[in-house]
Scaffold this motif. Structure first.
Motif, PDB file in Angstrom:
ATOM      1  N   LEU A 180       1.031  -0.836  -0.667  1.00  0.00           N
ATOM      2  CA  LEU A 180       0.253  -0.141  -0.108  1.00  0.00           C
ATOM      3  C   LEU A 180       0.744   1.233  -0.209  1.00  0.00           C
ATOM      4  CD1 LEU A 180      -3.132   1.928   0.388  1.00  0.00           C
ATOM      5  CD2 LEU A 180      -2.266   1.601   3.546  1.00  0.00           C
ATOM      6  N   ILE A 181       0.957   2.121  -0.643  1.00  0.00           N
ATOM      7  CA  ILE A 181       1.611   3.429  -0.604  1.00  0.00           C
ATOM      8  C   ILE A 181       0.200   4.251  -0.371  1.00  0.00           C
ATOM      9  CG2 ILE A 181       2.648   5.119  -2.543  1.00  0.00           C
ATOM     10  CD1 ILE A 181       3.199   2.952  -4.661  1.00  0.00           C
ATOM     11  N   LEU A 182       1.126   5.392   0.593  1.00  0.00           N
ATOM     12  CA  LEU A 182       0.275   6.548   1.104  1.00  0.00           C
ATOM     13  C   LEU A 182       1.023   7.624   1.024  1.00  0.00           C
ATOM     14  CD1 LEU A 182      -1.071   4.947   3.909  1.00  0.00           C
ATOM     15  CD2 LEU A 182      -2.710   5.783   2.092  1.00  0.00           C
ATOM     16  N   CYS A 183       0.667   8.522  -0.075  1.00  0.00           N
ATOM     17  CA  CYS A 183       0.722  10.197   0.673  1.00  0.00           C
ATOM     18  C   CYS A 183       0.694  10.960   1.598  1.00  0.00           C
ATOM     19  CB  CYS A 183       0.811  10.902  -0.890  1.00  0.00           C
ATOM     20  SG  CYS A 183       1.993  12.276  -0.652  1.00  0.00           S
ATOM     21  N   HIS A 184       1.062  11.183   2.938  1.00  0.00           N
ATOM     22  CA  HIS A 184       0.524  11.804   4.056  1.00  0.00           C
ATOM     23  C   HIS A 184       1.786  12.030   4.917  1.00  0.00           C
ATOM     24  CE1 HIS A 184      -0.987  11.377   8.111  1.00  0.00           C
ATOM     25  NE2 HIS A 184      -1.910  11.854   8.130  1.00  0.00           N
ATOM     26  N   PRO A 185       0.592  13.810   4.695  1.00  0.00           N
ATOM     27  CA  PRO A 185       0.215  14.203   4.201  1.00  0.00           C
ATOM     28  C   PRO A 185      -0.296  14.074   2.921  1.00  0.00           C
ATOM     29  CG  PRO A 185       1.009  15.866   5.708  1.00  0.00           C
ATOM     30  CD  PRO A 185       1.503  15.471   5.033  1.00  0.00           C
ATOM     31  N   HIS A 186      -2.082  14.736   2.520  1.00  0.00           N
ATOM     32  CA  HIS A 186      -1.362  13.193   0.887  1.00  0.00           C
ATOM     33  C   HIS A 186      -2.030  15.017  -0.745  1.00  0.00           C
ATOM     34  CE1 HIS A 186      -4.846  12.081  -1.818  1.00  0.00           C
ATOM     35  NE2 HIS A 186      -3.909  11.159  -1.750  1.00  0.00           N
ATOM     36  N   ASN A 187      -0.793  14.123  -1.617  1.00  0.00           N
ATOM     37  CA  ASN A 187      -0.685  14.888  -2.289  1.00  0.00           C
ATOM     38  C   ASN A 187      -2.204  14.012  -3.812  1.00  0.00           C
ATOM     39  OD1 ASN A 187      -0.585  15.897  -5.194  1.00  0.00           O
ATOM     40  ND2 ASN A 187       2.196  15.721  -4.950  1.00  0.00           N
ATOM     41  N   VAL A 201      -4.891   0.957   9.457  1.00  0.00           N
ATOM     42  CA  VAL A 201      -4.561   0.365   8.198  1.00  0.00           C
ATOM     43  C   VAL A 201      -2.993  -0.869   8.522  1.00  0.00           C
ATOM     44  CG1 VAL A 201      -2.739   1.039   6.112  1.00  0.00           C
ATOM     45  CG2 VAL A 201      -5.089   1.930   6.461  1.00  0.00           C
ATOM     46  N   ALA A 202      -2.161  -0.781   9.078  1.00  0.00           N
ATOM     47  CA  ALA A 202      -1.137  -1.128  10.290  1.00  0.00           C
ATOM     48  C   ALA A 202      -1.644  -2.174  10.301  1.00  0.00           C
ATOM     49  CB  ALA A 202      -0.130   0.007  11.325  1.00  0.00           C
ATOM     50  N   GLN A 203      -2.937  -2.534  11.089  1.00  0.00           N
ATOM     51  CA  GLN A 203      -3.030  -4.042  11.838  1.00  0.00           C
ATOM     52  C   GLN A 203      -3.405  -4.581  10.994  1.00  0.00           C
ATOM     53  OE1 GLN A 203      -3.332  -4.983  15.448  1.00  0.00           O
ATOM     54  NE2 GLN A 203      -3.236  -7.087  14.084  1.00  0.00           N
ATOM     55  N   TRP A 204      -4.078  -4.551   9.162  1.00  0.00           N
ATOM     56  CA  TRP A 204      -4.384  -4.900   8.475  1.00  0.00           C
ATOM     57  C   TRP A 204      -3.173  -5.271   7.735  1.00  0.00           C
ATOM     58  CZ3 TRP A 204      -9.280  -1.484   6.787  1.00  0.00           C
ATOM     59  CH2 TRP A 204     -10.310  -1.403   7.664  1.00  0.00           C
ATOM     60  N   ALA A 205      -2.008  -4.431   7.481  1.00  0.00           N
ATOM     61  CA  ALA A 205      -0.917  -5.267   7.227  1.00  0.00           C
ATOM     62  C   ALA A 205      -0.432  -6.124   7.533  1.00  0.00           C
ATOM     63  CB  ALA A 205       0.316  -4.048   6.731  1.00  0.00           C
ATOM     64  N   LEU A 206      -0.491  -5.900   9.283  1.00  0.00           N
ATOM     65  CA  LEU A 206      -0.168  -7.218   9.635  1.00  0.00           C
ATOM     66  C   LEU A 206      -0.383  -8.733   9.536  1.00  0.00           C
ATOM     67  CD1 LEU A 206       0.867  -5.480  13.192  1.00  0.00           C
ATOM     68  CD2 LEU A 206       2.803  -6.278  11.549  1.00  0.00           C
ATOM     69  N   GLU A 207      -1.638  -8.328   9.414  1.00  0.00           N
ATOM     70  CA  GLU A 207      -2.374  -9.312   9.799  1.00  0.00           C
ATOM     71  C   GLU A 207      -2.305  -9.755   7.722  1.00  0.00           C
ATOM     72  OE1 GLU A 207      -6.879  -8.399  10.220  1.00  0.00           O
ATOM     73  OE2 GLU A 207      -6.454  -7.874  11.890  1.00  0.00           O
ATOM     74  N   HIS A 208      -1.605  -9.087   7.218  1.00  0.00           N
ATOM     75  CA  HIS A 208      -2.098 -10.012   5.079  1.00  0.00           C
ATOM     76  C   HIS A 208      -0.781  -9.663   5.106  1.00  0.00           C
ATOM     77  CE1 HIS A 208      -6.681 -10.191   5.205  1.00  0.00           C
ATOM     78  NE2 HIS A 208      -6.696  -8.983   5.842  1.00  0.00           N
ATOM     79  N   GLY A 209      -0.242  -9.431   5.834  1.00  0.00           N
ATOM     80  CA  GLY A 209       1.494  -9.318   5.552  1.00  0.00           C
ATOM     81  C   GLY A 209       1.778  -8.409   4.235  1.00  0.00           C
ATOM     82  N   PHE A 210       1.059  -7.388   3.599  1.00  0.00           N
ATOM     83  CA  PHE A 210       1.908  -6.743   2.704  1.00  0.00           C
ATOM     84  C   PHE A 210       2.142  -5.846   3.274  1.00  0.00           C
ATOM     85  CE2 PHE A 210      -2.712  -5.315   3.871  1.00  0.00           C
ATOM     86  CZ  PHE A 210      -2.853  -3.851   4.320  1.00  0.00           C
ATOM     87  N   PHE A 211       3.576  -5.155   2.183  1.00  0.00           N
ATOM     88  CA  PHE A 211       4.258  -3.450   2.980  1.00  0.00           C
ATOM     89  C   PHE A 211       3.557  -2.442   2.665  1.00  0.00           C
ATOM     90  CE2 PHE A 211       7.092  -7.161   1.717  1.00  0.00           C
ATOM     91  CZ  PHE A 211       8.160  -6.646   2.563  1.00  0.00           C
ATOM     92  N   ILE A 212       4.216  -1.047   3.224  1.00  0.00           N
ATOM     93  CA  ILE A 212       2.775  -0.001   3.450  1.00  0.00           C
ATOM     94  C   ILE A 212       4.772   0.826   2.848  1.00  0.00           C
ATOM     95  CG2 ILE A 212       1.994   2.153   4.700  1.00  0.00           C
ATOM     96  CD1 ILE A 212       0.556  -0.030   6.322  1.00  0.00           C
ATOM     97  N   LEU A 213       3.861   2.254   2.387  1.00  0.00           N
ATOM     98  CA  LEU A 213       5.381   2.408   1.145  1.00  0.00           C
ATOM     99  C   LEU A 213       4.945   3.783   1.914  1.00  0.00           C
ATOM    100  CD1 LEU A 213       5.924   0.109  -0.203  1.00  0.00           C
ATOM    101  CD2 LEU A 213       6.772   1.953  -1.618  1.00  0.00           C
ATOM    102  N   CYS A 214       5.869   4.575   2.604  1.00  0.00           N
ATOM    103  CA  CYS A 214       5.099   5.858   3.595  1.00  0.00           C
ATOM    104  C   CYS A 214       5.903   7.253   2.824  1.00  0.00           C
ATOM    105  CB  CYS A 214       5.390   6.244   4.559  1.00  0.00           C
ATOM    106  SG  CYS A 214       4.327   5.091   6.078  1.00  0.00           S
ATOM    107  N   ASP A 215       5.115   7.776   1.900  1.00  0.00           N
ATOM    108  CA  ASP A 215       5.857   9.246   1.300  1.00  0.00           C
ATOM    109  C   ASP A 215       5.626  10.691   2.028  1.00  0.00           C
ATOM    110  OD1 ASP A 215       6.091  11.532  -0.418  1.00  0.00           O
ATOM    111  OD2 ASP A 215       5.357  10.691  -1.960  1.00  0.00           O
ATOM    112  N   GLU A 216       6.760  10.331   3.059  1.00  0.00           N
ATOM    113  CA  GLU A 216       6.270  11.021   4.429  1.00  0.00           C
ATOM    114  C   GLU A 216       6.592  12.869   3.088  1.00  0.00           C
ATOM    115  OE1 GLU A 216       6.545  10.709   7.594  1.00  0.00           O
ATOM    116  OE2 GLU A 216       5.115   8.886   7.018  1.00  0.00           O
TER     117      GLU A 216
END
Length: 404
Positions: A180-187, A201-216
C-alpha cells in the motif's frame, strides 16, 4: 492507460522497439502541463508543486564554502550517502518523531523522494503483484507501479472529506496485495488522515502481510495546529514499512534533488541494488546542502508553514466566492486543493487544457491522479500571493463565462 496531456494536445509516441514497461507508463500531467505552457504567453502556474521560496541562505552558503574549500566536492560519496548526513537525519527522526533508526544500515540518501520511491517499488513489486492506492492519488506512484509491472488497485477516498474509506480499502485487499502506498499529508487532496484509520491500516498490513510505503514529503506541513502521525511510529510494523522523505518542500530545495529513505536493513540491502544501478549516489553538493539544512536554524520551516497556511486561506476565500459553480474540500496539509467543476463543461483533461489556453492558468487534470480525480482539477498554492491572486481572478472569470 490514461491519455496524457501531451497526447491530448496532439503528440504521437513511437511504439516500435519500445519495451512494454515503458509503453505502459506516461510522464505525469504534473510535468506535461508546464511543457505545454511554454507556448502560452503570460501564463501563471497553479500546477507543479514548486514553493516560491528561495533555498535558505545558510544552506546556499554552506554549499558555496564546500565547493570552494573541499577537494572532494565534485566526487562520488558512498552509495548510501554521506555518513554525517545519515547520522544527522537519524538524529532528526529521534528529535521530531521519537523514532530511532540505524544510520549505518537503515538510511539511504536518494536523488529526491522520487528515486527512493521508485527503487522501493522495484525492490518489492513483481509482475502481477497488486499495489493499493487511494484514489485520487499522486500520479507518479501509479506510473512507478506500472513500471514495476505491478497492478495498481485503487480504493476511493471519501469525496466529502478525502479521508480514507476504510470499508473500500478493506474490500480492496486480496491475496495478491503486495503493498500500500500512502502519501501523507496527501497529494493531491491536502488531507491529513485520521490516526485511528492509519492504525487500522497498519493492523491489516500485519494480518495480511503486505508492505506500507510512506511518502512523507509533506510531513512537516499541516495546518491549524493539526498533529501529524505516521505508521512509521509503530515498532511492530517496522519490518513491513518503508519511509521516503524529501528535502524539496521542507527546505525549498526542489532543484537540489535530494531525499532520504528509511527501511529495515535487510530490505535496504536490496533497495541499494536498484539505487546503485540507477543513480550510484545522490549528488554530493546536494547532500552537503541537506546536511546544512538539518544542522542549521529551523525557523525557515516554521515560516514556510505559516506562509503556506495563509496562502491556503487566500485561495479558499477565492473558491468560496466561486461557489456553487465550484466546490472543494479545505486542505489540512500539503499545498494542494482539488477543485470540482460542473461535469457539463467537459472531462478534467479538456478543462485543464482549456484553462491553459483560454485563461492562461496551469492546473493539473484530476484524471492524472486516478479514477477518483476525474471531475476535478488540482491547484497548487505554493506560488506568491501576487501570482495566486492573478491566477484565481483569471479562473473566476473563466468559470463565470463557462458555467452560467
Amino acid at each position: 492507460m490514461e491519455r496524457s496531456a501531451l497526447e491530448a494536445a496532439g503528440k504521437r509516441y513511437r511504439t516500435e522497439g519500445i519495451s512494454r514497461r515503458v509503453r505502459n507508463i506516461a510522464v505525469s500531467a504534473i510535468k506535461e502541463m508546464p511543457l505545454l505552457a511554454q507556448k502560452v504567453p503570460d501564463c501563471i502556474s497553479l500546477g507543479q508543486g514548486i514553493p516560491s521560496f528561495p533555498t535558505p541562505a545558510h544552506i546556499v552558503e554552506a554549499v558555496c564554502r564546500h565547493l570552494r574549500d573541499t577537494a572532494w566536492s565534485g566526487k562520488y560519496t558512498l552509495g548510501p550517502g554521506l555518513p554525517a548526513l545519515r547520522r544527522a537525519f537519524a538524529d532528526m527522526l529521534v528529535r521530531e518523531r521519537g523514532l530511532w533508526v540505524d544510520p549505518e544500515t537503515e538510511i539511504c540518501i536518494t536523488v529526491g523522494a522520487m528515486e527512493g520511491l521508485c527503487a522501493s517499488i522495484l525492490t518489492l513489486v513483481d509482475s502481477g503483484d497488486e499495489v493499493l492506492l487511494p484514489s485520487p492519488n499522486y500520479a507518479s506512484h501509479i506510473e512507478q507501479v506500472l513500471l514495476a509491472e505491478g497492478r495498481p488497485v485503487f480504493f476511493p477516498l471519501k469525496p466529502d472529506t478525502w479521508q480514507l474509506d476504510m470499508k473500500a480499502l478493506q474490500k480492496a485487499i486480496s491475496p495478491r496485495t503486495k503493498a500500500l502506498i500512502l502519501c501523507h499529508p496527501h497529494n493531491p487532496t491536502g488531507a491529513v488522515f485520521a490516526k485511528e484509520d492509519l492504525q487500522m491500516v497498519a493492523q491489516w498490513a500485519l494480518e495480511h502481510g503486505f508492505f506500507i510505503l510512506c511518502d512523507e514529503t509533506y510531513d512537516f506541513l499541516t495546518y491549524d495546529g493539526r498533529p501529524y502521525w505516521s505508521v512509521l511510529s509503530m515498532p511492530e510494523l517496522r519490518r513491513q514499512v518503508i519511509g521516503v522523505f524529501s528535502f524539496s518542500k521542507k527546505y525549498a530545495m526542489t532543484g537540489w534533488r535530494v531525499g532520504a529513505l528509511v527501511a529495515p536493513a535487510d530490505i535496504l540491502d536490496h533497495v541499494m541494488k536498484v539505487h546503485d544501478a540507477a543513480a550510484i549516489c545522490a549528488p554530493t553538493p546536494s547532500q552537503v546542502a541537506a546536511l546544512a539544512a538539518l544542522e542549521g536554524p529551523q525557523e525557515c520551516v516554521a515560516h514556510f508553514r505559516q506562509t503556506l497556511q495563509a496562502r491556503r486561506d487566500r485561495v479558499c476565500a477565492f473558491l468560496d466566492r466561486m461557489a456553487p459553480r465550484l466546490s472543494y474540500v479545505r486542505p489540512q496539509g500539503a499545498y494542494y486543493v482539488m477543485v470540482q467543476f460542473p461535469p457539463q463543461i467537459g472531462d478534467s483533461m479538456t478543462v485543464a487544457l482549456r484553462l491553459l489556453h483560454e485563461a492562461r492558468v496551469i492546473t493539473i487534470p484530476g484524471s492524472a491522479f486516478g479514477p477518483g480525480g476525474e471531475g476535478h482539477v488540482r491547484l497548487s498554492f505554493g506560488g506568491t500571493e501576487a501570482e495566486l491572486d492573478e491566477a484565481m481572478e483569471r479562473l473566476a472569470q473563466w468559470f463565470d463565462q463557462n458555467t452560467a
